[in-house]
Write an enzyme that holds these catalytic residues in place. Structure first.
Site, mmCIF file in Angstrom:
data_model
loop_
_atom_site.group_PDB
_atom_site.id
_atom_site.type_symbol
_atom_site.label_atom_id
_atom_site.label_comp_id
_atom_site.label_asym_id
_atom_site.label_seq_id
_atom_site.Cartn_x
_atom_site.Cartn_y
_atom_site.Cartn_z
ATOM 1 N N CYS A 120 6.338 6.286 4.106
ATOM 2 C CA CYS A 120 4.475 5.668 3.827
ATOM 3 C C CYS A 120 3.774 6.345 2.894
ATOM 4 O O CYS A 120 2.794 5.011 2.463
ATOM 5 C CB CYS A 120 4.369 5.256 4.928
ATOM 6 S SG CYS A 120 4.269 4.498 6.329
ATOM 7 N N HIS A 125 -1.640 -10.447 -1.371
ATOM 8 C CA HIS A 125 -0.943 -10.376 -1.954
ATOM 9 C C HIS A 125 -1.391 -9.118 -3.297
ATOM 10 O O HIS A 125 -1.673 -9.583 -4.581
ATOM 11 C CB HIS A 125 -0.385 -11.552 -3.052
ATOM 12 C CG HIS A 125 0.986 -12.155 -2.644
ATOM 13 N ND1 HIS A 125 0.206 -13.376 -1.344
ATOM 14 C CD2 HIS A 125 2.056 -12.782 -2.625
ATOM 15 C CE1 HIS A 125 1.787 -13.727 -0.532
ATOM 16 N NE2 HIS A 125 2.580 -12.811 -1.470
ATOM 17 N N HIS A 168 5.057 0.187 -0.617
ATOM 18 C CA HIS A 168 5.465 -0.607 0.523
ATOM 19 C C HIS A 168 4.440 -1.674 0.784
ATOM 20 O O HIS A 168 3.363 -1.791 0.951
ATOM 21 C CB HIS A 168 6.487 0.261 1.251
ATOM 22 C CG HIS A 168 5.635 0.860 2.430
ATOM 23 N ND1 HIS A 168 5.242 2.135 2.339
ATOM 24 C CD2 HIS A 168 4.781 1.027 3.579
ATOM 25 C CE1 HIS A 168 3.749 2.272 2.746
ATOM 26 N NE2 HIS A 168 3.834 0.941 4.220
ATOM 27 N N HIS A 178 3.700 -5.447 3.845
ATOM 28 C CA HIS A 178 4.043 -4.919 5.676
ATOM 29 C C HIS A 178 2.998 -6.758 5.003
ATOM 30 O O HIS A 178 2.206 -7.296 3.838
ATOM 31 C CB HIS A 178 2.703 -4.390 5.654
ATOM 32 C CG HIS A 178 3.076 -3.322 6.106
ATOM 33 N ND1 HIS A 178 3.506 -2.944 6.654
ATOM 34 C CD2 HIS A 178 2.400 -2.061 5.368
ATOM 35 C CE1 HIS A 178 3.909 -1.317 6.623
ATOM 36 N NE2 HIS A 178 3.517 -1.222 6.029
ATOM 37 N N GLU A 185 -0.059 -4.099 11.960
ATOM 38 C CA GLU A 185 0.987 -4.099 10.711
ATOM 39 C C GLU A 185 2.330 -4.503 10.488
ATOM 40 O O GLU A 185 3.123 -4.313 9.486
ATOM 41 C CB GLU A 185 0.792 -2.203 10.141
ATOM 42 C CG GLU A 185 1.391 -0.570 8.748
ATOM 43 C CD GLU A 185 1.145 -0.629 8.331
ATOM 44 O OE1 GLU A 185 0.070 -0.421 7.939
ATOM 45 O OE2 GLU A 185 1.874 0.077 9.098
ATOM 46 N N HIS A 203 0.863 -0.955 -0.007
ATOM 47 C CA HIS A 203 -0.418 0.183 0.499
ATOM 48 C C HIS A 203 0.907 1.129 -0.519
ATOM 49 O O HIS A 203 1.935 0.730 0.516
ATOM 50 C CB HIS A 203 -0.865 0.149 1.420
ATOM 51 C CG HIS A 203 0.152 0.498 2.642
ATOM 52 N ND1 HIS A 203 -1.243 0.826 3.332
ATOM 53 C CD2 HIS A 203 0.680 -0.095 3.081
ATOM 54 C CE1 HIS A 203 -0.260 1.350 4.428
ATOM 55 N NE2 HIS A 203 0.875 0.685 4.486
#
Length: 147
Positions: free
Chosen positions: A37, A78, A41, A43, A130, A27
């Site tokens: 952010c 994914h 990137h 998580h 997260e 996201h």
């Protein structure tokens, strides 16, 4: 799966179900205030969903664990969360895919499915981790409102 003690939600229901799951997703937060952010990137998100109710369905379930996994993992795993335009938008800060908004969205998705069941349980809490050091707990407002 990470072993975690989750915050408890006081409630009057006879049954409480908790489902742990995870999904890997990328996201970005489309705001200059997001700093790094704001770039794409990823998580590995860890989720705990708390569902409660007084009645079981015809199969003896409050909610089916595999259904909960399908509603969340199969939808988001994914993927780029920002691409889920029905849930997240780059031009509305209330719909940026921040951890808070993702947790709220998961709660809304789960509840929309639960509302179509005969026993109509409630999604009381979504715990969304997260990173190893950052998580959000989302609970719908009293009275059953989701926003």
């Amino acid at each position: 799966m990470i072993q975690q003690i989750y915050p408890s939600v006081p409630h009057p229901y006879r049954y409480e179900l908790n489902k742990d799951l995870q999904f890997a997703a990328a996201h970005y937060v489309p705001s200059p205030a997001a700093g790094p952010c704001s770039r794409v990137h990823g998580h590995t998100y860890f989720v705990n969903v708390t569902i409660a109710g007084n009645d079981l369905d015809d199969n003896g379930f409050l909610a089916n664990f595999s259904d909960i996994k399908r509603w969340i993992h199969d939808r988001f795993d994914h993927s780029l969360l920002n691409d889920h335009a029905e849930h997240f938008q780059d031009d509305d800060s209330n719909r940026y895919p921040t951890t808070e908004v993702v947790a709220r969205t998961i709660c809304e998705l789960v509840q929309s499915h639960l509302d179509r069941t005969v026993n109509r349980p409630r999604c009381l809490q979504v715990f969304l981790r997260e990173t190893p050091t950052s998580y959000v707990v989302y609970r719908p407002m009293a009275g059953g409102g989701l926003l």
